[in-house]
Write a protein that holds these residues in place. Structure first.
Motif, PDB file in Angstrom:
ATOM      1  N   LEU A  75      52.142 -26.572  40.758  1.00 52.58           N
ATOM      2  CA  LEU A  75      52.892 -26.404  40.459  1.00 52.58           C
ATOM      3  C   LEU A  75      53.603 -26.971  39.321  1.00 52.58           C
ATOM      4  O   LEU A  75      53.975 -28.829  40.089  1.00 52.58           O
ATOM      5  N   HIS A  76      54.734 -26.547  38.289  1.00 51.90           N
ATOM      6  CA  HIS A  76      54.712 -27.344  37.371  1.00 51.90           C
ATOM      7  C   HIS A  76      55.856 -27.197  36.571  1.00 51.90           C
ATOM      8  O   HIS A  76      55.692 -25.855  36.403  1.00 51.90           O
ATOM      9  N   VAL A  77      56.641 -28.093  36.175  1.00 55.05           N
ATOM     10  CA  VAL A  77      57.419 -27.251  34.164  1.00 55.05           C
ATOM     11  C   VAL A  77      56.994 -27.979  33.137  1.00 55.05           C
ATOM     12  O   VAL A  77      57.115 -29.059  33.126  1.00 55.05           O
ATOM     13  N   THR A  78      56.705 -27.126  32.222  1.00 54.62           N
ATOM     14  CA  THR A  78      55.946 -27.933  31.134  1.00 54.62           C
ATOM     15  C   THR A  78      57.678 -27.763  30.634  1.00 54.62           C
ATOM     16  O   THR A  78      58.281 -27.489  30.192  1.00 54.62           O
ATOM     17  N   VAL A  79      57.528 -29.684  29.778  1.00 53.86           N
ATOM     18  CA  VAL A  79      58.301 -30.233  28.936  1.00 53.86           C
ATOM     19  C   VAL A  79      57.612 -30.052  27.888  1.00 53.86           C
ATOM     20  O   VAL A  79      58.958 -29.382  26.894  1.00 53.86           O
ATOM     21  N   MET A  80      56.786 -30.591  27.238  1.00 51.40           N
ATOM     22  CA  MET A  80      56.092 -30.029  26.098  1.00 51.40           C
ATOM     23  C   MET A  80      54.880 -29.708  25.585  1.00 51.40           C
ATOM     24  O   MET A  80      54.342 -30.693  26.913  1.00 51.40           O
ATOM     25  N   SER A  81      53.585 -28.615  25.959  1.00 56.39           N
ATOM     26  CA  SER A  81      52.608 -28.922  25.823  1.00 56.39           C
ATOM     27  C   SER A  81      52.492 -29.157  24.294  1.00 56.39           C
ATOM     28  O   SER A  81      52.906 -28.896  23.418  1.00 56.39           O
ATOM     29  N   ILE A  82      52.001 -30.659  24.539  1.00 53.91           N
ATOM     30  CA  ILE A  82      51.392 -31.791  22.860  1.00 53.91           C
ATOM     31  C   ILE A  82      50.781 -30.950  22.975  1.00 53.91           C
ATOM     32  O   ILE A  82      50.319 -30.682  21.245  1.00 53.91           O
ATOM     33  N   ILE A  83      49.242 -30.625  23.317  1.00 52.83           N
ATOM     34  CA  ILE A  83      48.436 -29.981  22.565  1.00 52.83           C
ATOM     35  C   ILE A  83      47.758 -29.041  23.667  1.00 52.83           C
ATOM     36  O   ILE A  83      47.899 -29.279  24.813  1.00 52.83           O
ATOM     37  N   SER A  84      48.391 -27.738  22.769  1.00 56.50           N
ATOM     38  CA  SER A  84      47.782 -26.418  23.851  1.00 56.50           C
ATOM     39  C   SER A  84      46.876 -26.400  23.329  1.00 56.50           C
ATOM     40  O   SER A  84      44.863 -26.511  23.034  1.00 56.50           O
ATOM     41  N   CYS A  85      46.344 -26.504  24.346  1.00 54.70           N
ATOM     42  CA  CYS A  85      44.615 -25.741  25.684  1.00 54.70           C
ATOM     43  C   CYS A  85      44.423 -24.832  24.523  1.00 54.70           C
ATOM     44  O   CYS A  85      44.592 -23.613  24.409  1.00 54.70           O
ATOM     45  N   TYR A  86      42.613 -26.038  24.121  1.00 56.24           N
ATOM     46  CA  TYR A  86      42.156 -25.035  23.186  1.00 56.24           C
ATOM     47  C   TYR A  86      40.515 -25.435  23.519  1.00 56.24           C
ATOM     48  O   TYR A  86      40.419 -26.234  24.215  1.00 56.24           O
ATOM     49  N   ASN A  87      39.500 -24.421  23.336  1.00 59.26           N
ATOM     50  CA  ASN A  87      37.667 -24.720  23.706  1.00 59.26           C
ATOM     51  C   ASN A  87      37.154 -25.797  22.603  1.00 59.26           C
ATOM     52  O   ASN A  87      37.661 -26.228  21.803  1.00 59.26           O
ATOM     53  N   GLY A  88      37.084 -26.518  23.808  1.00 62.38           N
ATOM     54  CA  GLY A  88      36.624 -27.837  23.856  1.00 62.38           C
ATOM     55  C   GLY A  88      36.925 -29.275  23.659  1.00 62.38           C
ATOM     56  O   GLY A  88      36.845 -29.800  23.549  1.00 62.38           O
ATOM     57  N   PHE A  89      38.457 -29.064  23.502  1.00 63.75           N
ATOM     58  CA  PHE A  89      39.000 -30.269  23.213  1.00 63.75           C
ATOM     59  C   PHE A  89      38.983 -31.229  24.429  1.00 63.75           C
ATOM     60  O   PHE A  89      38.431 -31.143  25.339  1.00 63.75           O
ATOM     61  N   ASP A  90      38.575 -32.458  23.702  1.00 64.67           N
ATOM     62  CA  ASP A  90      38.116 -33.316  24.429  1.00 64.67           C
ATOM     63  C   ASP A  90      38.522 -34.636  24.848  1.00 64.67           C
ATOM     64  O   ASP A  90      39.585 -35.017  23.533  1.00 64.67           O
ATOM     65  N   LEU A  91      39.374 -35.720  25.445  1.00 66.28           N
ATOM     66  CA  LEU A  91      39.922 -36.753  24.963  1.00 66.28           C
ATOM     67  C   LEU A  91      39.729 -37.908  24.482  1.00 66.28           C
ATOM     68  O   LEU A  91      39.936 -38.563  23.981  1.00 66.28           O
ATOM     69  N   GLY A  92      38.248 -37.694  24.354  1.00 67.36           N
ATOM     70  CA  GLY A  92      37.390 -38.714  23.841  1.00 67.36           C
ATOM     71  C   GLY A  92      37.841 -38.694  21.611  1.00 67.36           C
ATOM     72  O   GLY A  92      37.757 -39.119  20.907  1.00 67.36           O
ATOM     73  N   GLN A  93      38.380 -37.264  21.685  1.00 66.86           N
ATOM     74  CA  GLN A  93      38.337 -36.830  20.411  1.00 66.86           C
ATOM     75  C   GLN A  93      40.070 -37.654  20.203  1.00 66.86           C
ATOM     76  O   GLN A  93      40.592 -37.549  19.232  1.00 66.86           O
ATOM     77  N   ILE A  94      41.082 -38.656  20.468  1.00 66.84           N
ATOM     78  CA  ILE A  94      42.123 -38.209  20.425  1.00 66.84           C
ATOM     79  C   ILE A  94      42.092 -40.445  21.326  1.00 66.84           C
ATOM     80  O   ILE A  94      41.450 -41.170  22.027  1.00 66.84           O
ATOM     81  N   ARG A  95      43.214 -41.122  20.682  1.00 68.96           N
ATOM     82  CA  ARG A  95      43.640 -42.373  21.086  1.00 68.96           C
ATOM     83  C   ARG A  95      44.675 -41.751  22.360  1.00 68.96           C
ATOM     84  O   ARG A  95      45.407 -41.620  21.536  1.00 68.96           O
ATOM     85  N   VAL A  96      44.845 -41.820  23.077  1.00 59.74           N
ATOM     86  CA  VAL A  96      45.863 -41.722  24.417  1.00 59.74           C
ATOM     87  C   VAL A  96      47.012 -42.538  24.195  1.00 59.74           C
ATOM     88  O   VAL A  96      48.151 -42.438  23.827  1.00 59.74           O
ATOM     89  N   GLU A  97      46.275 -43.201  24.079  1.00 58.72           N
ATOM     90  CA  GLU A  97      47.731 -44.945  24.103  1.00 58.72           C
ATOM     91  C   GLU A  97      48.744 -44.221  22.883  1.00 58.72           C
ATOM     92  O   GLU A  97      50.229 -44.944  22.952  1.00 58.72           O
ATOM     93  N   ASP A  98      48.119 -43.761  21.820  1.00 59.95           N
ATOM     94  CA  ASP A  98      49.295 -43.714  20.941  1.00 59.95           C
ATOM     95  C   ASP A  98      49.982 -42.135  21.711  1.00 59.95           C
ATOM     96  O   ASP A  98      51.279 -42.415  20.995  1.00 59.95           O
ATOM     97  N   TYR A  99      49.690 -41.829  22.232  1.00 57.03           N
ATOM     98  CA  TYR A  99      50.303 -39.996  22.213  1.00 57.03           C
ATOM     99  C   TYR A  99      51.128 -40.635  23.426  1.00 57.03           C
ATOM    100  O   TYR A  99      52.494 -40.691  23.403  1.00 57.03           O
ATOM    101  N   VAL A 100      51.576 -42.085  24.565  1.00 56.71           N
ATOM    102  CA  VAL A 100      51.673 -43.039  25.414  1.00 56.71           C
ATOM    103  C   VAL A 100      53.198 -43.042  24.592  1.00 56.71           C
ATOM    104  O   VAL A 100      54.348 -43.707  25.624  1.00 56.71           O
ATOM    105  N   LYS A 101      52.341 -44.173  23.673  1.00 60.49           N
ATOM    106  CA  LYS A 101      53.446 -44.617  22.948  1.00 60.49           C
ATOM    107  C   LYS A 101      54.508 -43.289  22.482  1.00 60.49           C
ATOM    108  O   LYS A 101      55.946 -44.204  22.366  1.00 60.49           O
ATOM    109  N   THR A 102      54.624 -42.683  21.739  1.00 65.88           N
ATOM    110  CA  THR A 102      54.969 -41.787  20.901  1.00 65.88           C
ATOM    111  C   THR A 102      55.725 -41.253  22.507  1.00 65.88           C
ATOM    112  O   THR A 102      57.643 -40.766  21.623  1.00 65.88           O
ATOM    113  N   VAL A 103      55.390 -40.922  23.144  1.00 67.77           N
ATOM    114  CA  VAL A 103      56.561 -40.694  24.361  1.00 67.77           C
ATOM    115  C   VAL A 103      57.158 -41.327  25.220  1.00 67.77           C
ATOM    116  O   VAL A 103      58.541 -40.728  25.130  1.00 67.77           O
TER     117      VAL A 103
END
Length: 226
Positions: A75-103
């Protein structure tokens, strides 16, 4: 946006669809090949609200046991879908720390806020608990996220599907034909204005998730204190 009016119109339109058997069945819920993943900033209802939601779901399960009911953990409430789910997305494609910094930049100066969970609304594919806001903190946070991610150059899909303005929590998805539709809708109507409680939100989570936010697929990337 007047949330009450928005939820009411959504409910009326969707219930008409369901009554006319024009609702949408999600055929991917049990699909082992579903590879849709993304990144979401979300908040979670407190335990009292979850317990109240599960009381409702227990009633609905007796009537329509084969539909998809959200577990407490999901159960959750979406604050914001940053990257909407799509086929094949993987965390290896991004730098998580950049997203944390922006949030982190987006929540600066914002404090805890309340979400009142009261009543039900629907879409042609699911049932939702309505969320109402006591102030504009969530709206400000979303505006900050839109601005900061737009300026960041990071991969994101904010507002690509729709501009999120509500604070609802999806609790049931239709995964097969309703067998006891009239009885199901009677219980829904009886809980149209039911109070599920109010949560004080002082923590939000950035997660890597599947389409349904199932705990076995969700990876918490960072928790932020407000």
């Amino acid at each position: 946006m007047n949330l009450q009016e928005h939820y009411h119109k959504l409910y009326q339109d969707s219930i008409r669809c369901i009554q006319a058997d024009a609702y949408q069945i999600d055929e991917l819920i049990d699909a082992t090949s579903d590879n849709r993943f993304g990144i979401t900033l979300l908040l979670r209802p407190d335990d009292v609200v979850k317990e109240e939601i599960q009381k409702l779901l227990s009633k609905l399960k007796l009537i329509e046991p084969n539909q998809y009911f959200y577990r407490d953990s999901d159960l959750h409430v979406t604050v914001m879908s940053i990257i909407s789910c799509y086929n094949g997305f993987d965390l290896g494609q991004i730098r998580v720390e950049d997203y944390v910094k922006t949030v982190r930049k987006s929540i600066h100066g914002l404090g805890p806020f309340e979400v009142e969970f009261k009543g039900l609304t629907a879409s042609p594919s699911c049932l939702m608990v309505q969320g109402f806001l006591a102030d504009n903190t969530l709206s400000q946070l979303r505006d900050n996220l839109r601005s900061n991610f737009r300026d960041s150059g990071l991969e994101q899909s904010i507002d690509k599907r729709y501009s999120i303005q509500t604070a609802h929590s999806t609790v049931v998805r239709f995964k097969e034909k309703l067998r006891n539709k009239d009885e199901f809708l009677r219980v829904v109507e009886n809980h149209r204005d039911h109070s599920f409680g109010t949560s004080i939100v002082n923590t939000i989570e950035l997660v890597y998730n599947d389409w349904y936010q199932r705990k076995e697929y969700v990876k918490t990337l960072c928790k932020f204190e407000l």
